[in-house]
Design a protein around this motif. Structure first.
Motif, PDB file in Angstrom:
ATOM      1  N   ARG B   9      28.398   6.572 -10.438  1.00 11.77           N
ATOM      2  CA  ARG B   9      29.615   6.114 -10.038  1.00 11.77           C
ATOM      3  C   ARG B   9      30.091   5.142 -11.165  1.00 11.77           C
ATOM      4  O   ARG B   9      31.463   5.058 -11.312  1.00 11.77           O
ATOM      5  CB  ARG B   9      29.410   5.364  -8.815  1.00 11.77           C
ATOM      6  CG  ARG B   9      29.195   6.507  -7.502  1.00 11.77           C
ATOM      7  CD  ARG B   9      30.140   7.363  -7.369  1.00 11.77           C
ATOM      8  NE  ARG B   9      31.463   6.419  -7.028  1.00 11.77           N
ATOM      9  CZ  ARG B   9      31.829   6.150  -5.783  1.00 11.77           C
ATOM     10  NH1 ARG B   9      30.899   6.130  -4.649  1.00 11.77           N
ATOM     11  NH2 ARG B   9      32.791   5.490  -5.510  1.00 11.77           N
ATOM     12  N   TYR B  10      29.471   4.397 -12.010  1.00 10.16           N
ATOM     13  CA  TYR B  10      29.843   3.608 -12.794  1.00 10.16           C
ATOM     14  C   TYR B  10      28.874   3.589 -14.001  1.00 10.16           C
ATOM     15  O   TYR B  10      27.843   3.751 -13.865  1.00 10.16           O
ATOM     16  CB  TYR B  10      29.554   2.000 -12.410  1.00 10.16           C
ATOM     17  CG  TYR B  10      30.370   1.800 -11.075  1.00 10.16           C
ATOM     18  CD1 TYR B  10      29.690   1.886  -9.854  1.00 10.16           C
ATOM     19  CD2 TYR B  10      31.555   1.277 -11.074  1.00 10.16           C
ATOM     20  CE1 TYR B  10      30.482   1.475  -8.609  1.00 10.16           C
ATOM     21  CE2 TYR B  10      32.306   0.933  -9.932  1.00 10.16           C
ATOM     22  CZ  TYR B  10      31.662   1.197  -8.750  1.00 10.16           C
ATOM     23  OH  TYR B  10      32.412   0.892  -7.582  1.00 10.16           O
ATOM     24  N   TYR B  35      40.122  14.601 -14.511  1.00 11.83           N
ATOM     25  CA  TYR B  35      41.240  13.741 -14.748  1.00 11.83           C
ATOM     26  C   TYR B  35      40.742  12.620 -15.224  1.00 11.83           C
ATOM     27  O   TYR B  35      39.630  11.945 -15.041  1.00 11.83           O
ATOM     28  CB  TYR B  35      42.078  13.685 -13.377  1.00 11.83           C
ATOM     29  CG  TYR B  35      42.574  14.620 -12.742  1.00 11.83           C
ATOM     30  CD1 TYR B  35      42.289  15.579 -11.898  1.00 11.83           C
ATOM     31  CD2 TYR B  35      44.141  15.027 -13.149  1.00 11.83           C
ATOM     32  CE1 TYR B  35      42.814  16.572 -11.259  1.00 11.83           C
ATOM     33  CE2 TYR B  35      44.646  15.905 -12.299  1.00 11.83           C
ATOM     34  CZ  TYR B  35      44.114  16.749 -11.558  1.00 11.83           C
ATOM     35  OH  TYR B  35      44.958  17.528 -10.886  1.00 11.83           O
ATOM     36  N   MET B  88      38.945   5.605 -15.093  1.00 13.42           N
ATOM     37  CA  MET B  88      38.271   6.259 -13.973  1.00 13.42           C
ATOM     38  C   MET B  88      38.510   7.664 -14.143  1.00 13.42           C
ATOM     39  O   MET B  88      39.679   8.080 -14.448  1.00 13.42           O
ATOM     40  CB  MET B  88      39.128   5.592 -12.800  1.00 13.42           C
ATOM     41  CG  MET B  88      38.417   6.719 -11.468  1.00 13.42           C
ATOM     42  SD  MET B  88      36.858   6.099 -10.948  1.00 13.42           S
ATOM     43  CE  MET B  88      37.251   4.788  -9.984  1.00 13.42           C
ATOM     44  N   LEU B  90      38.069  11.338 -12.634  1.00 13.68           N
ATOM     45  CA  LEU B  90      38.096  11.900 -11.411  1.00 13.68           C
ATOM     46  C   LEU B  90      37.902  13.651 -11.628  1.00 13.68           C
ATOM     47  O   LEU B  90      38.354  14.212 -12.568  1.00 13.68           O
ATOM     48  CB  LEU B  90      39.431  11.742 -10.620  1.00 13.68           C
ATOM     49  CG  LEU B  90      39.616  10.417 -10.370  1.00 13.68           C
ATOM     50  CD1 LEU B  90      41.285  10.575  -9.835  1.00 13.68           C
ATOM     51  CD2 LEU B  90      38.767   9.963  -9.120  1.00 13.68           C
ATOM     52  N   TYR B 105      40.524  18.969  -4.179  1.00 15.36           N
ATOM     53  CA  TYR B 105      39.527  18.373  -3.448  1.00 15.36           C
ATOM     54  C   TYR B 105      38.775  17.300  -4.515  1.00 15.36           C
ATOM     55  O   TYR B 105      38.397  17.723  -5.437  1.00 15.36           O
ATOM     56  CB  TYR B 105      38.323  18.908  -2.800  1.00 15.36           C
ATOM     57  CG  TYR B 105      38.855  19.768  -1.670  1.00 15.36           C
ATOM     58  CD1 TYR B 105      39.536  21.099  -1.674  1.00 15.36           C
ATOM     59  CD2 TYR B 105      38.498  19.334  -0.249  1.00 15.36           C
ATOM     60  CE1 TYR B 105      40.094  21.642  -0.789  1.00 15.36           C
ATOM     61  CE2 TYR B 105      39.303  20.039   0.826  1.00 15.36           C
ATOM     62  CZ  TYR B 105      39.719  21.571   0.405  1.00 15.36           C
ATOM     63  OH  TYR B 105      40.326  22.053   1.650  1.00 15.36           O
ATOM     64  N   PHE B 106      38.822  15.980  -4.320  1.00 20.31           N
ATOM     65  CA  PHE B 106      38.401  14.895  -5.332  1.00 20.31           C
ATOM     66  C   PHE B 106      37.071  14.571  -5.013  1.00 20.31           C
ATOM     67  O   PHE B 106      36.741  14.241  -4.071  1.00 20.31           O
ATOM     68  CB  PHE B 106      39.547  13.841  -5.628  1.00 20.31           C
ATOM     69  CG  PHE B 106      40.700  14.550  -6.220  1.00 20.31           C
ATOM     70  CD1 PHE B 106      41.696  14.934  -5.401  1.00 20.31           C
ATOM     71  CD2 PHE B 106      40.814  13.944  -7.661  1.00 20.31           C
ATOM     72  CE1 PHE B 106      43.039  15.300  -6.367  1.00 20.31           C
ATOM     73  CE2 PHE B 106      41.970  14.430  -8.425  1.00 20.31           C
ATOM     74  CZ  PHE B 106      42.915  15.008  -7.737  1.00 20.31           C
ATOM     75  N   GLY B 107      36.296  14.343  -6.102  1.00 21.41           N
ATOM     76  CA  GLY B 107      34.966  13.390  -5.966  1.00 21.41           C
ATOM     77  C   GLY B 107      35.521  11.928  -6.098  1.00 21.41           C
ATOM     78  O   GLY B 107      36.764  11.468  -6.160  1.00 21.41           O
ATOM     79  N   PRO B 108      34.262  11.051  -5.976  1.00 22.31           N
ATOM     80  CA  PRO B 108      35.007   9.443  -5.693  1.00 22.31           C
ATOM     81  C   PRO B 108      35.083   8.766  -7.090  1.00 22.31           C
ATOM     82  O   PRO B 108      35.584   7.880  -7.148  1.00 22.31           O
ATOM     83  CB  PRO B 108      33.472   9.081  -5.140  1.00 22.31           C
ATOM     84  CG  PRO B 108      32.561  10.061  -5.532  1.00 22.31           C
ATOM     85  CD  PRO B 108      32.969  11.198  -5.652  1.00 22.31           C
TER      86      PRO B 108
END
Lengths: 117, 115
Positions: B9-10, B35, B88, B90, B105-108
């Motif tokens: 996530r980071y 993206y 970010m 995506l 449908y996107f991930g976080p």
């Protein structure tokens, strides 16, 4: 070149009132439009969509209006709730990009909606 | 629940040090997208896979590469990250066979920091 424009970076509305988020587009080939909602630290989630053969689509508190002649669409949220506070992205798709290639989406920059009690 | 997962996530990387971001999906969608989104900007499509066919956007820098070893996984490789690549990232999927919905449908997302 931004083909989908959301000219208001932010909107602040009192709980219970109507929120109206606006979106303009330049490409006349766009025939399908979507609104996405994004909370901090999460990915965008689909909210509601509209095909160009319609001028209105409603889903609960959310209604999207499409004015093809003006190349403009808007998202209405009635009544607004604090949980609606998020960034809202407008996106558009053109028929020529679908089928054998992809459902390519063109996004606006988003509008931060804040609903205060 | 069917979903799109992004790891990590980071991510913090050093200037010029290669980094890989990963995306997996349980939706069995045939199209996967990457993206890049910078603050207060629209998500910018870097490339997408339609099944195994790779499609690069014309303005995606050569510094960005992607791999899709199977339907479920897709990777974004940044060969030599610069400070301007902090953003970010995506991942999204869609079902190109769906004649009605063009929803993605996107991930976080993965927040990339370059030091």
């Amino acid at each position: 070149d931004q083909q989908v424009k959301q000219n208001s970076p932010s909107l602040s509305v009192q709980e219970g009132r109507i929120s109206i988020l606006n979106c303009d587009y330049t490409n006349s080939m766009f025939d399908y439009f979507l609104w996405y909602k994004k909370y901090p630290a999460e990915g965008p989630t689909f909210l509601i969509s509209i095909s160009s053969i319609k001028d209105k689509n409603e889903d609960g508190r959310f209604t999207v209006f499409l004015n093809k002649s003006a190349k403009h669409l808007s998202l209405h949220i009635v009544p607004s709730q604090p949980g609606d506070s998020a960034v809202y992205f407008c996106a558009a798709s053109a028929r020529e990009n679908r089928g054998s290639t992809l459902g390519r989406l063109y996004f606006g920059r988003g509008t931060q909606l804040t609903v205060w009690p | 629940d069917a979903m799109v997962i992004q790891n990590p996530r980071y991510q913090v990387t050093q200037f010029g040090k290669p980094v890989t971001l990963s995306c997996s999906q349980t939706l069995n969608h045939n199209v996967m997208y990457w993206y890049q989104q910078k603050s207060s900007q629209a998500p910018k499509l870097l490339f997408h896979y339609y099944d195994k066919d790779f499609n690069n956007e014309a303005d995606t820098p050569d510094n960005f590469q992607s791999r899709r070893p199977n339907t479920s996984f897709c990777f974004l490789d940044i060969r030599s990250p610069g400070l301007g690549d902090a953003a970010m990232y995506l991942c999204a999927t869609s079902n190109a066979h769906d004649p009605v919905s063009y929803e993605q449908y996107f991930g976080p997302g993965t927040r990339l920091t370059v030091t």
